[in-house]
Design a protein around this motif. Structure first.
Motif, PDB file in Angstrom:
ATOM      1  N   LYS A   1     -58.596 -22.190  34.777  1.00  0.00           N
ATOM      2  CA  LYS A   1     -58.095 -22.418  36.097  1.00  0.00           C
ATOM      3  C   LYS A   1     -56.887 -21.579  36.542  1.00  0.00           C
ATOM      4  CE  LYS A   1     -56.957 -25.406  39.921  1.00  0.00           C
ATOM      5  NZ  LYS A   1     -56.870 -27.179  40.246  1.00  0.00           N
ATOM      6  N   GLU A   2     -55.761 -21.701  35.457  1.00  0.00           N
ATOM      7  CA  GLU A   2     -54.650 -21.111  35.764  1.00  0.00           C
ATOM      8  C   GLU A   2     -54.918 -19.542  35.630  1.00  0.00           C
ATOM      9  OE1 GLU A   2     -52.156 -22.302  32.671  1.00  0.00           O
ATOM     10  OE2 GLU A   2     -51.962 -24.332  33.186  1.00  0.00           O
ATOM     11  N   ALA A   3     -55.701 -18.934  34.980  1.00  0.00           N
ATOM     12  CA  ALA A   3     -56.348 -17.583  34.693  1.00  0.00           C
ATOM     13  C   ALA A   3     -56.824 -17.047  35.928  1.00  0.00           C
ATOM     14  CB  ALA A   3     -56.927 -17.210  33.360  1.00  0.00           C
ATOM     15  N   ILE A   4     -57.935 -18.019  36.529  1.00  0.00           N
ATOM     16  CA  ILE A   4     -58.623 -17.610  37.737  1.00  0.00           C
ATOM     17  C   ILE A   4     -57.579 -17.517  38.746  1.00  0.00           C
ATOM     18  CG2 ILE A   4     -60.271 -18.408  39.383  1.00  0.00           C
ATOM     19  CD1 ILE A   4     -61.775 -19.797  36.834  1.00  0.00           C
ATOM     20  N   LEU A   5     -56.883 -18.484  39.019  1.00  0.00           N
ATOM     21  CA  LEU A   5     -55.760 -18.549  40.295  1.00  0.00           C
ATOM     22  C   LEU A   5     -54.861 -17.136  40.044  1.00  0.00           C
ATOM     23  CD1 LEU A   5     -55.150 -22.283  40.510  1.00  0.00           C
ATOM     24  CD2 LEU A   5     -56.756 -21.212  41.875  1.00  0.00           C
TER      25      LEU A   5
ATOM     26  N   PRO B   1     -64.388 -17.283  14.353  1.00  0.00           N
ATOM     27  CA  PRO B   1     -63.227 -17.340  15.163  1.00  0.00           C
ATOM     28  C   PRO B   1     -63.307 -17.631  16.513  1.00  0.00           C
ATOM     29  CG  PRO B   1     -63.344 -15.473  13.559  1.00  0.00           C
ATOM     30  CD  PRO B   1     -64.684 -16.033  13.515  1.00  0.00           C
ATOM     31  N   LYS B   2     -62.613 -18.417  17.025  1.00  0.00           N
ATOM     32  CA  LYS B   2     -62.428 -18.500  18.554  1.00  0.00           C
ATOM     33  C   LYS B   2     -61.520 -17.892  19.235  1.00  0.00           C
ATOM     34  CE  LYS B   2     -65.119 -22.112  16.797  1.00  0.00           C
ATOM     35  NZ  LYS B   2     -66.518 -21.635  16.585  1.00  0.00           N
ATOM     36  N   CYS B   3     -62.196 -17.313  20.478  1.00  0.00           N
ATOM     37  CA  CYS B   3     -61.191 -16.317  21.285  1.00  0.00           C
ATOM     38  C   CYS B   3     -60.900 -16.978  22.729  1.00  0.00           C
ATOM     39  CB  CYS B   3     -61.735 -15.041  21.272  1.00  0.00           C
ATOM     40  SG  CYS B   3     -61.757 -14.209  19.626  1.00  0.00           S
ATOM     41  N   PHE B   4     -60.032 -17.205  23.154  1.00  0.00           N
ATOM     42  CA  PHE B   4     -59.861 -17.897  24.394  1.00  0.00           C
ATOM     43  C   PHE B   4     -58.814 -16.921  25.205  1.00  0.00           C
ATOM     44  CE2 PHE B   4     -60.912 -21.829  21.887  1.00  0.00           C
ATOM     45  CZ  PHE B   4     -61.983 -22.135  22.543  1.00  0.00           C
ATOM     46  N   ASN B   5     -58.245 -17.630  26.133  1.00  0.00           N
ATOM     47  CA  ASN B   5     -56.960 -16.836  26.734  1.00  0.00           C
ATOM     48  C   ASN B   5     -55.941 -16.083  26.205  1.00  0.00           C
ATOM     49  OD1 ASN B   5     -58.139 -19.511  28.267  1.00  0.00           O
ATOM     50  ND2 ASN B   5     -57.776 -18.263  30.003  1.00  0.00           N
ATOM     51  N   ASP B   6     -55.515 -16.649  24.984  1.00  0.00           N
ATOM     52  CA  ASP B   6     -54.595 -16.132  24.381  1.00  0.00           C
ATOM     53  C   ASP B   6     -55.198 -14.731  23.521  1.00  0.00           C
ATOM     54  OD1 ASP B   6     -56.298 -17.190  22.745  1.00  0.00           O
ATOM     55  OD2 ASP B   6     -54.742 -18.050  21.268  1.00  0.00           O
TER      56      ASP B   6
ATOM     57  N   ASN C   1     -63.904 -14.606  30.140  1.00  0.00           N
ATOM     58  CA  ASN C   1     -63.117 -14.027  31.155  1.00  0.00           C
ATOM     59  C   ASN C   1     -63.572 -12.628  31.943  1.00  0.00           C
ATOM     60  OD1 ASN C   1     -62.468 -12.220  28.985  1.00  0.00           O
ATOM     61  ND2 ASN C   1     -60.387 -12.295  29.416  1.00  0.00           N
ATOM     62  N   LYS C   2     -64.764 -12.435  31.617  1.00  0.00           N
ATOM     63  CA  LYS C   2     -65.366 -11.010  32.081  1.00  0.00           C
ATOM     64  C   LYS C   2     -66.378 -11.121  32.950  1.00  0.00           C
ATOM     65  CE  LYS C   2     -63.430  -8.951  27.777  1.00  0.00           C
ATOM     66  NZ  LYS C   2     -62.907  -9.955  27.265  1.00  0.00           N
TER      67      LYS C   2
ATOM     68  N   THR D   1     -61.322  -9.850  46.049  1.00  0.00           N
ATOM     69  CA  THR D   1     -60.172 -10.891  46.135  1.00  0.00           C
ATOM     70  C   THR D   1     -59.616 -11.065  45.052  1.00  0.00           C
ATOM     71  OG1 THR D   1     -61.348 -12.783  46.115  1.00  0.00           O
ATOM     72  CG2 THR D   1     -61.039 -11.701  48.406  1.00  0.00           C
ATOM     73  N   LEU D   2     -60.353 -10.883  43.809  1.00  0.00           N
ATOM     74  CA  LEU D   2     -59.585 -10.911  42.565  1.00  0.00           C
ATOM     75  C   LEU D   2     -58.885  -9.673  41.818  1.00  0.00           C
ATOM     76  CD1 LEU D   2     -62.636 -12.551  40.796  1.00  0.00           C
ATOM     77  CD2 LEU D   2     -60.571 -13.830  41.723  1.00  0.00           C
ATOM     78  N   SER D   3     -57.848  -9.892  41.403  1.00  0.00           N
ATOM     79  CA  SER D   3     -57.178  -8.672  40.836  1.00  0.00           C
ATOM     80  C   SER D   3     -57.852  -8.133  39.625  1.00  0.00           C
ATOM     81  CB  SER D   3     -55.792  -9.112  40.172  1.00  0.00           C
ATOM     82  OG  SER D   3     -54.922  -9.812  41.572  1.00  0.00           O
ATOM     83  N   PRO D   4     -57.745  -6.770  39.169  1.00  0.00           N
ATOM     84  CA  PRO D   4     -58.420  -6.283  38.077  1.00  0.00           C
ATOM     85  C   PRO D   4     -58.465  -7.073  36.956  1.00  0.00           C
ATOM     86  CG  PRO D   4     -57.082  -4.672  39.174  1.00  0.00           C
ATOM     87  CD  PRO D   4     -56.541  -5.883  39.986  1.00  0.00           C
ATOM     88  N   SER D   5     -59.386  -7.073  35.929  1.00  0.00           N
ATOM     89  CA  SER D   5     -59.591  -7.967  34.845  1.00  0.00           C
ATOM     90  C   SER D   5     -58.064  -7.898  34.044  1.00  0.00           C
ATOM     91  CB  SER D   5     -60.626  -7.263  33.948  1.00  0.00           C
ATOM     92  OG  SER D   5     -61.710  -7.432  34.622  1.00  0.00           O
ATOM     93  N   MET D   6     -57.992  -9.117  33.535  1.00  0.00           N
ATOM     94  CA  MET D   6     -56.749  -9.333  32.727  1.00  0.00           C
ATOM     95  C   MET D   6     -56.686  -8.272  31.646  1.00  0.00           C
ATOM     96  SD  MET D   6     -56.467 -13.349  32.624  1.00  0.00           S
ATOM     97  CE  MET D   6     -58.000 -13.579  32.071  1.00  0.00           C
TER      98      MET D   6
END
Length: 298
Positions: free
Chosen positions: A222-226, A122-127, A135-136, A292-297
């Motif tokens: 990129k959207e998630a990083i910004l 199974p693939k796990c992305f931003n969703d 993303n960690k 400068t990054l907010s806490p992890s999503m």
């Protein structure tokens, strides 16, 4: 080959930041050169390209580099749970973006597309942010910094300096700096910085870097990083300090560019101030050890 480290549960001492555009041979050469205490990897790359593996292994054993442990995302992140099944959504055809996407999915020798992996993982992305492994990076860096007293970041710079235009790489550079993680850079050759034989394109390209214009293989990344950067001008200013500052990654390599340094940096700071919103000032000290990054999503 079994080593002492392979028989123990160990924690990596180094995290490698690299661009996937780089040749794999050059990535390996940069890691080996770092383990040998060198600052450039051209010689090691030549030995590997010539198949002189025994000489390289002998050097590693003599210098005590065989037990150095490196965290490399290509191996330490489960690619079967992410990108192994394809190349991402193609951009519109007849565009520069499509040509770039198409070239990256093809073998540079045969011109044929790389085969995708047929696995059923199974693939796990931003969703699925909790299950996604891609993303960690900031959490991983924080954990390794706590568990390994000698933990540091190796910046394996490709020949074309694409690394500094990749959103994930830039975010890792700033995170390491603000977390006070020691950073070491590996370049292909110092000749790339010879002001007498090269133009100023590379210098100007790096001086104008902004994370807002960096790229990622997946637009969602990129959207998630910004989205996790609360102040882009502050982030950009710190990125410039990481590259060109008194203790910057490339400060020594750009020795000789000092005559134009003041003008370029002044222009850069002016652009930052113009970009900023009214009544909002940049911090006086951009080296404050905080992210400068907010806490992890979530």
């Amino acid at each position: 080959r079994e080593t002492r480290s392979s028989r123990l549960r160990v924690v990596p001492e180094h995290m490698v930041t690299h661009a996937w555009d780089n040749l794999f041979l050059h990535l390996v050469a940069a890691v080996i050169a770092d383990a040998l205490g060198a600052n450039e990897y051209e010689r090691i790359a030549g030995q590997l390209a010539d198949g002189d593996f025994e000489a390289v292994e002998t050097q590693m054993e003599e210098e005590g580099g065989m037990d150095q442990r490196y965290w490399i995302c290509a191996f330490c992140v489960n690619q079967h749970a992410g990108i192994c099944g394809g190349f991402g959504e193609p951009p519109p055809e007849d565009t520069l973006e499509y040509d770039t996407w198409d070239s990256k999915r093809r073998d540079t020798v045969t011109g044929e597309p790389f085969p995708s992996c047929p696995c059923k993982q199974p693939k796990c992305f931003n969703d699925s942010p909790e299950l996604c492994e891609m993303n960690k990076f900031d959490d991983m860096m924080s954990l390794l910094q706590k568990e390994s007293p000698e933990f540091r970041q190796l910046v394996a710079v490709d020949k074309k300096f694409v690394l500094f235009s990749r959103a994930w790489c830039v975010a890792e550079l700033v995170e390491a700096s603000l977390s006070c993680i020691p950073q070491n850079v590996q370049i292909f050759s110092p000749r790339q910085f010879d002001i007498k034989s090269a133009d100023l394109d590379l210098y100007k390209k790096l001086a104008r870097l902004t994370v807002a214009e960096c790229e990622a293989s997946r637009p969602e990344d990129k959207e998630a990083i910004l989205a996790r950067i609360p102040d882009i001008p502050e982030f950009d200013a710190h990125l410039q300090d990481i590259i060109f500052g008194r203790h910057g990654l490339l400060e020594k390599q750009f020795d000789g560019f000092g005559l134009i340094d003041a003008a370029v940096r002044t222009a850069r700071r002016s652009a930052v101030l113009l970009y900023d919103v009214p009544n909002k000032k940049l911090p006086k000290d951009l080296r404050t050890p905080r992210s400068t990054l907010s806490p992890s999503m979530p």
